[in-house]
Design a protein around this motif. Structure first.
Motif, PDB file in Angstrom:
ATOM      1  N   GLN A   1       0.816  -1.206   0.000  1.00 18.16           N
ATOM      2  CA  GLN A   1       0.000   0.000   0.000  1.00 18.16           C
ATOM      3  C   GLN A   1       0.853   1.261   0.000  1.00 18.16           C
ATOM      4  O   GLN A   1       0.338   2.352  -0.247  1.00 18.16           O
ATOM      5  CB  GLN A   1      -0.931   0.004   1.206  1.00 18.16           C
ATOM      6  CG  GLN A   1      -0.217  -0.038   2.544  1.00 18.16           C
ATOM      7  CD  GLN A   1      -1.188  -0.136   3.711  1.00 18.16           C
ATOM      8  OE1 GLN A   1      -2.393  -0.267   3.528  1.00 18.16           O
ATOM      9  NE2 GLN A   1      -0.670  -0.066   4.916  1.00 18.16           N
ATOM     10  N   PHE A   2       2.143   1.122   0.272  1.00 16.72           N
ATOM     11  CA  PHE A   2       3.058   2.247   0.237  1.00 16.72           C
ATOM     12  C   PHE A   2       3.766   2.383  -1.109  1.00 16.72           C
ATOM     13  O   PHE A   2       4.607   3.262  -1.275  1.00 16.72           O
ATOM     14  CB  PHE A   2       4.100   2.124   1.354  1.00 16.72           C
ATOM     15  CG  PHE A   2       3.492   1.987   2.714  1.00 16.72           C
ATOM     16  CD1 PHE A   2       2.893   3.073   3.321  1.00 16.72           C
ATOM     17  CD2 PHE A   2       3.512   0.778   3.386  1.00 16.72           C
ATOM     18  CE1 PHE A   2       2.323   2.966   4.576  1.00 16.72           C
ATOM     19  CE2 PHE A   2       2.950   0.654   4.637  1.00 16.72           C
ATOM     20  CZ  PHE A   2       2.352   1.743   5.233  1.00 16.72           C
ATOM     21  N   GLY A   3       3.444   1.500  -2.036  1.00 20.60           N
ATOM     22  CA  GLY A   3       4.025   1.576  -3.354  1.00 20.60           C
ATOM     23  C   GLY A   3       5.323   0.826  -3.531  1.00 20.60           C
ATOM     24  O   GLY A   3       5.999   1.002  -4.549  1.00 20.60           O
ATOM     25  N   TRP A   4       5.698   0.002  -2.577  1.00 20.78           N
ATOM     26  CA  TRP A   4       6.921  -0.779  -2.688  1.00 20.78           C
ATOM     27  C   TRP A   4       6.662  -2.075  -3.447  1.00 20.78           C
ATOM     28  O   TRP A   4       5.689  -2.784  -3.176  1.00 20.78           O
ATOM     29  CB  TRP A   4       7.479  -1.097  -1.301  1.00 20.78           C
ATOM     30  CG  TRP A   4       7.781   0.125  -0.493  1.00 20.78           C
ATOM     31  CD1 TRP A   4       8.114   1.368  -0.965  1.00 20.78           C
ATOM     32  CD2 TRP A   4       7.783   0.233   0.932  1.00 20.78           C
ATOM     33  NE1 TRP A   4       8.317   2.246   0.075  1.00 20.78           N
ATOM     34  CE2 TRP A   4       8.123   1.564   1.260  1.00 20.78           C
ATOM     35  CE3 TRP A   4       7.530  -0.670   1.960  1.00 20.78           C
ATOM     36  CZ2 TRP A   4       8.223   2.013   2.572  1.00 20.78           C
ATOM     37  CZ3 TRP A   4       7.620  -0.232   3.271  1.00 20.78           C
ATOM     38  CH2 TRP A   4       7.970   1.094   3.571  1.00 20.78           C
ATOM     39  N   ASP A   5       7.538  -2.369  -4.368  1.00 20.51           N
ATOM     40  CA  ASP A   5       7.398  -3.547  -5.213  1.00 20.51           C
ATOM     41  C   ASP A   5       8.275  -4.687  -4.732  1.00 20.51           C
ATOM     42  O   ASP A   5       9.432  -4.487  -4.339  1.00 20.51           O
ATOM     43  CB  ASP A   5       7.762  -3.220  -6.659  1.00 20.51           C
ATOM     44  CG  ASP A   5       6.817  -2.219  -7.283  1.00 20.51           C
ATOM     45  OD1 ASP A   5       7.248  -1.503  -8.209  1.00 20.51           O
ATOM     46  OD2 ASP A   5       5.649  -2.165  -6.859  1.00 20.51           O
TER      47      ASP A   5
END
Length: 116
Positions: A100-104
């Motif tokens: 949800q924080f945009g980390w892949d």
């Protein structure tokens, strides 16, 4: 933080089925997206199936009607059920997760070979 481990790849004849599993070390319930990509020899990595936090599911046109993505939040797993496999499905399949924080995060991949 998140570790993804794929399993279930192997050799299958055209028309056969395989079930790929992706086990996550952490919860997948609050992710923005989870799904599968694949990379065939000499080809760029492409999206196969993605499910988003909003409930949407996207499939590559080439796999629509044949592949089904699902998730088991209790077991922190993502499943790709592949039916009616074709030789062109041959690729290394990678589990993908976006928090949800945009980390892949990516798994190491599992090889699927469709051949007679």
């Amino acid at each position: 933080q998140v570790q993804l481990v794929e399993s279930g790849g192997g050799l299958v004849q055209p028309g056969g089925s395989l079930r790929l599993s992706c086990a996550a070390s952490g919860s997948i319930s609050l992710t923005s997206a989870v799904g599968w990509y694949r990379q065939a020899p000499g080809k760029p990595r492409e999206m196969v199936a993605i499910t988003t936090s909003g409930g949407g599911i996207n499939y590559a046109d080439s796999v629509k009607g044949r592949f089904t993505i699902s998730r088991d939040n209790a077991k922190n797993t993502v499943i790709l059920q592949m039916n009616s496999l074709k030789p062109e499905d041959t690729a290394v399949y990678y589990c993908y997760l976006q928090t949800q924080f945009g980390w892949d995060y990516w798994g190491m991949g599992t090889l699927v070979t469709v051949s007679s």
